[in-house]
Motif scaffolding. Structure first.
Motif, PDB file in Angstrom:
ATOM      1  N   HIS A 140       0.830  -1.196   0.000  1.00 52.19           N
ATOM      2  CA  HIS A 140       0.000   0.000   0.000  1.00 52.19           C
ATOM      3  C   HIS A 140       0.871   1.255   0.000  1.00 52.19           C
ATOM      4  O   HIS A 140       1.967   1.265   0.558  1.00 52.19           O
ATOM      5  CB  HIS A 140      -0.907   0.012   1.225  1.00 52.19           C
ATOM      6  CG  HIS A 140      -1.931  -1.074   1.237  1.00 52.19           C
ATOM      7  ND1 HIS A 140      -3.040  -1.066   0.436  1.00 52.19           N
ATOM      8  CD2 HIS A 140      -1.999  -2.227   1.958  1.00 52.19           C
ATOM      9  CE1 HIS A 140      -3.770  -2.150   0.656  1.00 52.19           C
ATOM     10  NE2 HIS A 140      -3.149  -2.874   1.582  1.00 52.19           N
ATOM     11  N   LYS A 141       0.345   2.313  -0.610  1.00 50.18           N
ATOM     12  CA  LYS A 141       1.023   3.603  -0.603  1.00 50.18           C
ATOM     13  C   LYS A 141       0.374   4.483   0.466  1.00 50.18           C
ATOM     14  O   LYS A 141      -0.839   4.695   0.467  1.00 50.18           O
ATOM     15  CB  LYS A 141       0.920   4.287  -1.971  1.00 50.18           C
ATOM     16  CG  LYS A 141       1.624   5.643  -2.018  1.00 50.18           C
ATOM     17  CD  LYS A 141       1.305   6.402  -3.303  1.00 50.18           C
ATOM     18  CE  LYS A 141       1.936   5.738  -4.506  1.00 50.18           C
ATOM     19  NZ  LYS A 141       1.716   6.573  -5.737  1.00 50.18           N
ATOM     20  N   ARG A 185       8.709   7.687  10.411  1.00 48.99           N
ATOM     21  CA  ARG A 185       9.420   6.774   9.508  1.00 48.99           C
ATOM     22  C   ARG A 185       9.869   5.533  10.261  1.00 48.99           C
ATOM     23  O   ARG A 185       9.713   4.399   9.781  1.00 48.99           O
ATOM     24  CB  ARG A 185      10.629   7.483   8.897  1.00 48.99           C
ATOM     25  CG  ARG A 185      11.452   6.619   7.939  1.00 48.99           C
ATOM     26  CD  ARG A 185      12.835   7.177   7.770  1.00 48.99           C
ATOM     27  NE  ARG A 185      13.561   7.180   9.036  1.00 48.99           N
ATOM     28  CZ  ARG A 185      14.665   7.888   9.267  1.00 48.99           C
ATOM     29  NH1 ARG A 185      15.147   8.660   8.324  1.00 48.99           N
ATOM     30  NH2 ARG A 185      15.270   7.825  10.436  1.00 48.99           N
ATOM     31  N   ASP A 186      10.416   5.736  11.463  1.00 48.37           N
ATOM     32  CA  ASP A 186      10.862   4.602  12.268  1.00 48.37           C
ATOM     33  C   ASP A 186       9.679   3.718  12.680  1.00 48.37           C
ATOM     34  O   ASP A 186       9.789   2.480  12.681  1.00 48.37           O
ATOM     35  CB  ASP A 186      11.599   5.094  13.517  1.00 48.37           C
ATOM     36  CG  ASP A 186      12.908   5.799  13.175  1.00 48.37           C
ATOM     37  OD1 ASP A 186      13.392   5.638  12.035  1.00 48.37           O
ATOM     38  OD2 ASP A 186      13.433   6.510  14.049  1.00 48.37           O
ATOM     39  N   ALA A 187       8.556   4.352  13.037  1.00 55.16           N
ATOM     40  CA  ALA A 187       7.377   3.583  13.429  1.00 55.16           C
ATOM     41  C   ALA A 187       6.829   2.788  12.248  1.00 55.16           C
ATOM     42  O   ALA A 187       6.383   1.646  12.411  1.00 55.16           O
ATOM     43  CB  ALA A 187       6.301   4.516  13.986  1.00 55.16           C
ATOM     44  N   MET A 188       6.860   3.379  11.061  1.00 61.63           N
ATOM     45  CA  MET A 188       6.419   2.675   9.862  1.00 61.63           C
ATOM     46  C   MET A 188       7.341   1.488   9.566  1.00 61.63           C
ATOM     47  O   MET A 188       6.872   0.396   9.211  1.00 61.63           O
ATOM     48  CB  MET A 188       6.395   3.641   8.676  1.00 61.63           C
ATOM     49  CG  MET A 188       5.180   4.526   8.608  1.00 61.63           C
ATOM     50  SD  MET A 188       3.722   3.575   8.092  1.00 61.63           S
ATOM     51  CE  MET A 188       2.511   4.885   7.970  1.00 61.63           C
ATOM     52  N   PRO A 204       6.494  -2.345   7.492  1.00 55.52           N
ATOM     53  CA  PRO A 204       7.679  -2.133   6.647  1.00 55.52           C
ATOM     54  C   PRO A 204       7.425  -2.303   5.154  1.00 55.52           C
ATOM     55  O   PRO A 204       8.170  -1.752   4.334  1.00 55.52           O
ATOM     56  CB  PRO A 204       8.667  -3.186   7.155  1.00 55.52           C
ATOM     57  CG  PRO A 204       7.817  -4.240   7.784  1.00 55.52           C
ATOM     58  CD  PRO A 204       6.654  -3.504   8.379  1.00 55.52           C
ATOM     59  N   GLU A 205       6.393  -3.036   4.786  1.00 57.11           N
ATOM     60  CA  GLU A 205       6.162  -3.302   3.363  1.00 57.11           C
ATOM     61  C   GLU A 205       5.421  -2.184   2.644  1.00 57.11           C
ATOM     62  O   GLU A 205       5.310  -2.200   1.411  1.00 57.11           O
ATOM     63  CB  GLU A 205       5.399  -4.621   3.181  1.00 57.11           C
ATOM     64  CG  GLU A 205       3.991  -4.625   3.742  1.00 57.11           C
ATOM     65  CD  GLU A 205       3.931  -5.035   5.201  1.00 57.11           C
ATOM     66  OE1 GLU A 205       2.868  -5.501   5.637  1.00 57.11           O
ATOM     67  OE2 GLU A 205       4.958  -4.877   5.908  1.00 57.11           O
ATOM     68  N   CYS A 206       4.890  -1.199   3.359  1.00 57.03           N
ATOM     69  CA  CYS A 206       4.148  -0.143   2.668  1.00 57.03           C
ATOM     70  C   CYS A 206       5.112   0.869   2.043  1.00 57.03           C
ATOM     71  O   CYS A 206       6.262   1.011   2.450  1.00 57.03           O
ATOM     72  CB  CYS A 206       3.172   0.555   3.605  1.00 57.03           C
ATOM     73  SG  CYS A 206       3.928   1.675   4.775  1.00 57.03           S
ATOM     74  N   ARG A 207       4.615   1.558   1.018  1.00 55.90           N
ATOM     75  CA  ARG A 207       5.395   2.585   0.336  1.00 55.90           C
ATOM     76  C   ARG A 207       5.013   3.952   0.895  1.00 55.90           C
ATOM     77  O   ARG A 207       3.826   4.261   1.009  1.00 55.90           O
ATOM     78  CB  ARG A 207       5.129   2.551  -1.170  1.00 55.90           C
ATOM     79  CG  ARG A 207       5.604   1.267  -1.854  1.00 55.90           C
ATOM     80  CD  ARG A 207       5.109   1.216  -3.286  1.00 55.90           C
ATOM     81  NE  ARG A 207       3.657   1.042  -3.336  1.00 55.90           N
ATOM     82  CZ  ARG A 207       2.886   1.479  -4.327  1.00 55.90           C
ATOM     83  NH1 ARG A 207       3.426   2.151  -5.341  1.00 55.90           N
ATOM     84  NH2 ARG A 207       1.586   1.258  -4.313  1.00 55.90           N
ATOM     85  N   LEU A 208       6.002   4.764   1.229  1.00 55.94           N
ATOM     86  CA  LEU A 208       5.754   6.041   1.884  1.00 55.94           C
ATOM     87  C   LEU A 208       5.960   7.212   0.929  1.00 55.94           C
ATOM     88  O   LEU A 208       6.899   7.226   0.132  1.00 55.94           O
ATOM     89  CB  LEU A 208       6.677   6.220   3.088  1.00 55.94           C
ATOM     90  CG  LEU A 208       6.570   5.173   4.194  1.00 55.94           C
ATOM     91  CD1 LEU A 208       7.516   5.521   5.327  1.00 55.94           C
ATOM     92  CD2 LEU A 208       5.133   5.061   4.698  1.00 55.94           C
ATOM     93  N   GLU A 240      -2.662   8.886  -5.571  1.00 51.02           N
ATOM     94  CA  GLU A 240      -3.211   7.535  -5.439  1.00 51.02           C
ATOM     95  C   GLU A 240      -2.741   6.846  -4.161  1.00 51.02           C
ATOM     96  O   GLU A 240      -2.469   5.643  -4.134  1.00 51.02           O
ATOM     97  CB  GLU A 240      -2.895   6.680  -6.670  1.00 51.02           C
ATOM     98  CG  GLU A 240      -3.483   7.244  -7.960  1.00 51.02           C
ATOM     99  CD  GLU A 240      -3.245   6.365  -9.167  1.00 51.02           C
ATOM    100  OE1 GLU A 240      -2.360   5.479  -9.104  1.00 51.02           O
ATOM    101  OE2 GLU A 240      -3.960   6.544 -10.165  1.00 51.02           O
ATOM    102  N   ALA A 241      -2.682   7.631  -3.088  1.00 55.67           N
ATOM    103  CA  ALA A 241      -2.377   7.054  -1.784  1.00 55.67           C
ATOM    104  C   ALA A 241      -3.557   6.210  -1.310  1.00 55.67           C
ATOM    105  O   ALA A 241      -4.716   6.505  -1.611  1.00 55.67           O
ATOM    106  CB  ALA A 241      -2.075   8.152  -0.772  1.00 55.67           C
TER     107      ALA A 241
END
Length: 227
Positions: free
Chosen positions: A3-4, A19-22, A27-31, A69-70
């Protein structure tokens, strides 16, 4: 499925904690990081409720995130609650305020809830949001907020050690509380220092928010019709 997620920041000091929490919690999502650091300065210069112009800017940046498209949006600044509500009402994807997930967790852990904050314009709105989340009939639940002078200034000067020390010192003075919330994404770095000097749960907004947003986004994906 990857997911984005759009992260919307009003100050640079919120970027690393989320960022660290994500990375830890999703970890697999796109930021996608969207930063307008003038928002924080303009909010600090404004007294009372959010102006219409600041509200429109929050709504506009959320609209831009949807154009990217988030799959979900997480705001990381705690001083724009009512504007984020408006942005969420206009969006077809999950939009999360910085602290709502942390507030939910705090209410599960006790009635006497303390909040340590470093950015003064955020306090009133956060207290209002918290009180609105207290279940009907739960009359003993309350929030007490404590400002930590100098902590935000230290962090903006890249002095995280002083920031963390000041927050921990304030926490150590608290008595008769069931749980402590660190109000902002930027105060997350002080969590370890605070936990060393208190014997109650210490909650941080990024960790709670990432967990909640992941559940919302993945739940929305599971309910989406298959083309």
């Amino acid at each position: 499925m990857s997911h984005k997620i759009a992260l919307i920041h009003a100050t640079r000091v919120a970027i690393d904690p989320v960022r660290d929490a994500m990375q830890k919690g999703w970890p697999e999502c796109r930021l996608v990081n969207l930063l307008d650091d003038s928002l924080s300065a303009d909010r600090a210069a404004q007294q009372g409720e959010l102006s219409e112009s600041l509200t429109e800017r929050i709504v506009d940046i959320a609209g831009y995130a949807t154009k990217l498209e988030a799959d979900g949006i997480l705001f990381t600044c705690s001083a724009f609650g009512t504007a984020i509500d408006k942005a969420a009402s206009n969006a077809a994807i999950p939009v999360l305020k910085p602290n709502e997930a942390m507030f939910q967790q705090a209410l599960l852990q006790g009635d006497r809830i303390a909040m340590l904050y470093t950015f003064e314009p955020a306090r009133d709105g956060m207290e209002q949001e918290f009180k609105a989340m207290i279940p009907a009939g739960r009359t003993r639940a309350s929030i007490s907020s404590y400002h930590v002078p100098g902590a935000m200034e230290a962090l903006r000067n890249n002095d995280s050690r002083t920031h963390d020390r000041l927050v921990a010192m304030k926490a150590a003075r608290l008595k008769g509380v069931d749980v402590i919330m660190l109000a902002h994404f930027s105060t997350t770095g002080a969590a370890s220092a605070v936990r060393q000097v208190v014997d109650v749960p210490v909650l941080t907004s990024p960790d709670c928010a990432v967990s909640r947003l992941r559940a919302l986004v993945e739940g929305a994906s599971a309910e989406a019709p298959v083309a």
